[in-house]
Design an enzyme around this catalytic site. Structure first.
Site, PDB file in Angstrom:
ATOM      1  N   ASN A 297       7.272  -0.891   5.669  1.00 63.03           N
ATOM      2  CA  ASN A 297       6.689   0.559   5.910  1.00 63.03           C
ATOM      3  C   ASN A 297       5.217   0.517   6.051  1.00 63.03           C
ATOM      4  O   ASN A 297       4.691   0.313   7.067  1.00 63.03           O
ATOM      5  CB  ASN A 297       7.256   1.744   4.947  1.00 63.03           C
ATOM      6  CG  ASN A 297       6.990   3.097   5.447  1.00 63.03           C
ATOM      7  OD1 ASN A 297       6.043   3.245   6.414  1.00 63.03           O
ATOM      8  ND2 ASN A 297       7.346   4.053   4.910  1.00 63.03           N
ATOM      9  N   ASP A 298       4.478   0.639   4.718  1.00 68.49           N
ATOM     10  CA  ASP A 298       3.083   0.470   5.073  1.00 68.49           C
ATOM     11  C   ASP A 298       2.484  -0.684   5.674  1.00 68.49           C
ATOM     12  O   ASP A 298       1.466  -0.513   6.456  1.00 68.49           O
ATOM     13  CB  ASP A 298       2.541   0.535   3.537  1.00 68.49           C
ATOM     14  CG  ASP A 298       3.081   1.779   2.541  1.00 68.49           C
ATOM     15  OD1 ASP A 298       3.222   2.866   3.362  1.00 68.49           O
ATOM     16  OD2 ASP A 298       3.035   1.803   1.561  1.00 68.49           O
TER      17      ASP A 298
END
Lengths: 479, 111
Positions: A405-406
């Protein structure tokens, strides 16, 4: 054996350690490198049987040798079982534990030396050696670093193992003041020991103070920062070994210890750079406090997220020439590596080029994702580092993000106010189509929404990682 | 100030100062070699590098053996017991570290 032969053996061991690290530069030679390291260790152990005190101990009776062999059998047995049983997903925990044991061994060696010296001076009328001052300072340093390493590693182990009480960063009031106080106390105790070397109890007091420090320093650090903590503790375990080399005046301990110390520091730097944070920030600063300043999840996602099922996604591969898979730790948790490899094989059989893009902090320790993929028989030349793969994304037809994600959040490039601003990311948004496999739109460790999920060229595939890949495989086969 | 105080203490201990500088030389040179060699290890091998270096830090086994192998009559039972414990910990490190590294590296070797 004279001390010259003994030192020659230690020199050989030291050289073998250096060659071992050198051979680690390529996957092809790394196995050999590890064996060289083991041979070096065997030589050092063999030589230690001829150390002056051990020889004199043998002259007094068999007890000393029995103690050595028994300890080595017990330790070797435990280590062997640990190494053979540990699954690859828990490699970070295993390394944390081993780091801790290294620290413990160093602090015990320094304690044993201190007590042994005092006993010899007291009962046998030895005079203290010339190097008394250095020995005491090194003893104090070993005790402190060893204790911080041991207890810090146990705390890191508990966090990585995700014991309920240890999952959340553990903040307490005035933590910086308490830690600073403990550090000063530890330092004063070192000073006391140096001033009154016969006061052996001071050594144990400083070990206790440093133990508390090790736990209190590690507990507030969040789960996402564990890769940095592991590298740092790895470095400490090496420096503790080097410091114990100063205690017993032995080159091989100093050389081996400093090699490990250097290795840990380098990895620490790489990890910090990959998260775009300073070491101080990782160790002492909280994370996520600024999350509220950015746009809310509703603003980012509102009505713009397109979701798709396996059949729709399978059709993308009809015209694709290059597919890049971006694995995150979520993939490893779901144990989906093998399913992913099957999917990749299927795509390759259709003539599609499949690559794996691996962010430095994709796993829970440096290089963790590579190990997990290698376990699933993914050839290592298909695993691409961030800097190598980023220029390839504009010529990529489909990028599949699995459990990351990040590290694929374009906000890092575009919004200087974001908590992850400047963090190097994988530029998957530049691929023609991005498929994100995720259970929901929940944020990653940074706690911020990801505009990638709402981008025009992104398809969200909401499902559990492993099931998603398996369904995708059957859909591709059916197509 | 602290460093100066330490150095004064070392200088006062005579031969210890020589020994300290000699070991410091070895320490810094080895650290340098370590930086040069280890920066060349590719990220794909960073996990085995960490576990392998872990095994190497088990070199304290040498110190542990010296402490455990000394005669109780000379070093005292407490010191030899600490050495015994240290040898157990160090050996876990050595055997566990090299074995687990080998396991991982073999996975990279197979095609």
């Amino acid at each position: 054996m004279s001390s010259a032969w003994l030192n020659l053996a230690y020199l050989t061991a030291s050289m073998l350690f250096i060659v071992a690290f050198k051979l680690m530069a390529r996957p092809r030679t790394a196995v050999q490198g590890n064996l060289y390291g083991a041979v070096g260790m065997a030589i050092a152990i063999g030589a230690a049987f001829f150390e002056e005190y051990v020889v004199r101990g043998r002259a007094e009776g068999i007890g000393g040798t029995v103690r050595i062999v028994l300890a080595m059998l017990i330790g070797g047995g435990i280590g062997g079982v640990l190494a053979v049983r540990a699954p690859m997903t828990s490699m970070p925990q295993v390394v944390a534990l081993l780091n801790g044991f290294g620290g413990a061994a160093s602090l015990l060696v320094a304690g044993a030396e201190l007590h042994g010296l005092l006993a010899r001076v007291g009962t046998r009328g030895y005079t203290a050696p010339d190097a008394y001052g250095q020995m005491i300072l090194a003893t104090a340093a070993t005790g402190v670093i060893g204790a911080v390493t041991f207890w810090g590693s146990l705390a890191a182990f508990a966090k990585l193992q995700e014991y309920e009480q240890f999952k959340k960063p553990w903040n307490f009031p005035n933590q910086h003041a308490i830690n600073a106080g403990l550090a000063v106390l530890t330092f004063l105790l070192c000073w006391w020991l140096a001033a009154v070397p016969t006061a052996w109890y001071v050594y144990w007091l400083l070990v206790i103070a440093a133990s508390a420090l090790g736990v209190l320093l590690t507990m507030p650090i969040g789960g996402a920062d564990m890769p940095v903590v592991i590298c740092l503790l790895n470095s400490y375990s090496g420096i503790a070994a080097a410091a114990s080399g100063f205690v017993i005046d032995n080159n091989v301990l100093v050389i081996a210890g400093s090699l490990v110390g250097a290795s840990g520091i380098i990895l620490c730097q790489i990890m910090c750079k990959a998260m775009n944070r300073s070491l101080t920030n990782v160790l002492f600063g909280g994370f996520g406090g600024t999350a509220s300043s950015g746009p809310s999840a509703d603003d980012v996602y509102g009505g713009k997220v397109k979701s798709a099922g396996p059949e729709e996604i399978a059709m993308l591969f009809d015209t694709a020439r290059r597919v890049v898979i971006v694995p995150g730790y979520g993939l490893a948790v779901a144990q989906a590596q093998h399913a992913v490899r099957d999917m990749a094989n299927l795509l390759q059989s259709k003539g599609i080029e499949v690559l794996y893009a691996i962010h430095p902090v994709a796993g829970r320790m440096p290089g963790h994702m590579n190990v997990l993929l290698a376990e699933a028989n993914v050839p290592y030349d298909l695993m691409k580092e961030m800097d190598d793969v980023n220029p390839m994304f504009p010529e990529t037809d489909v990028a599949i993000v699995l459990g990351a994600n990040d590290v694929v959040n374009p906000v890092a490039r575009t919004d200087p106010k974001s908590p992850i601003a400047g963090m190097p990311i994988l530029n998957v948004d530049q691929a023609r189509t991005v498929v994100v496999v995720k259970r929901s739109l929940s944020p990653g460790f940074a706690g911020i929404p990801n505009p990638l999920f709402a981008a025009d060229n992104t398809l969200m595939y909401f499902a559990d990682g492993k099931k998603a890949v398996l369904d995708l495989v059957s859909a591709i086969k059916a197509a | 100030m602290t460093i100066h105080a330490c150095l004064t203490l070392l200088a006062a201990s005579g031969g210890g100062f020589d020994q300290f500088i000699r070991l410091l030389t070895v320490f810094l040179l080895a650290m340098w070699v370590g930086f040069e060699v280890i920066t060349k290890v590719p990220p794909i091998l960073h996990t085995p590098l960490t576990s392998g270096s872990n095994a190497v830090s088990g070199i304290t086994i040498v110190g542990a053996m010296v402490a455990a192998g000394s005669a109780v009559a000379y070093a005292g039972w407490f010191s030899t017991s600490l050495g015994f414990l240290a040898a157990i910990f160090a050996m876990i490190n050595v055997v566990g570290g090299f074995l687990v590294t080998h396991r991982m590296l073999m996975m990279f070797k197979k095609k």
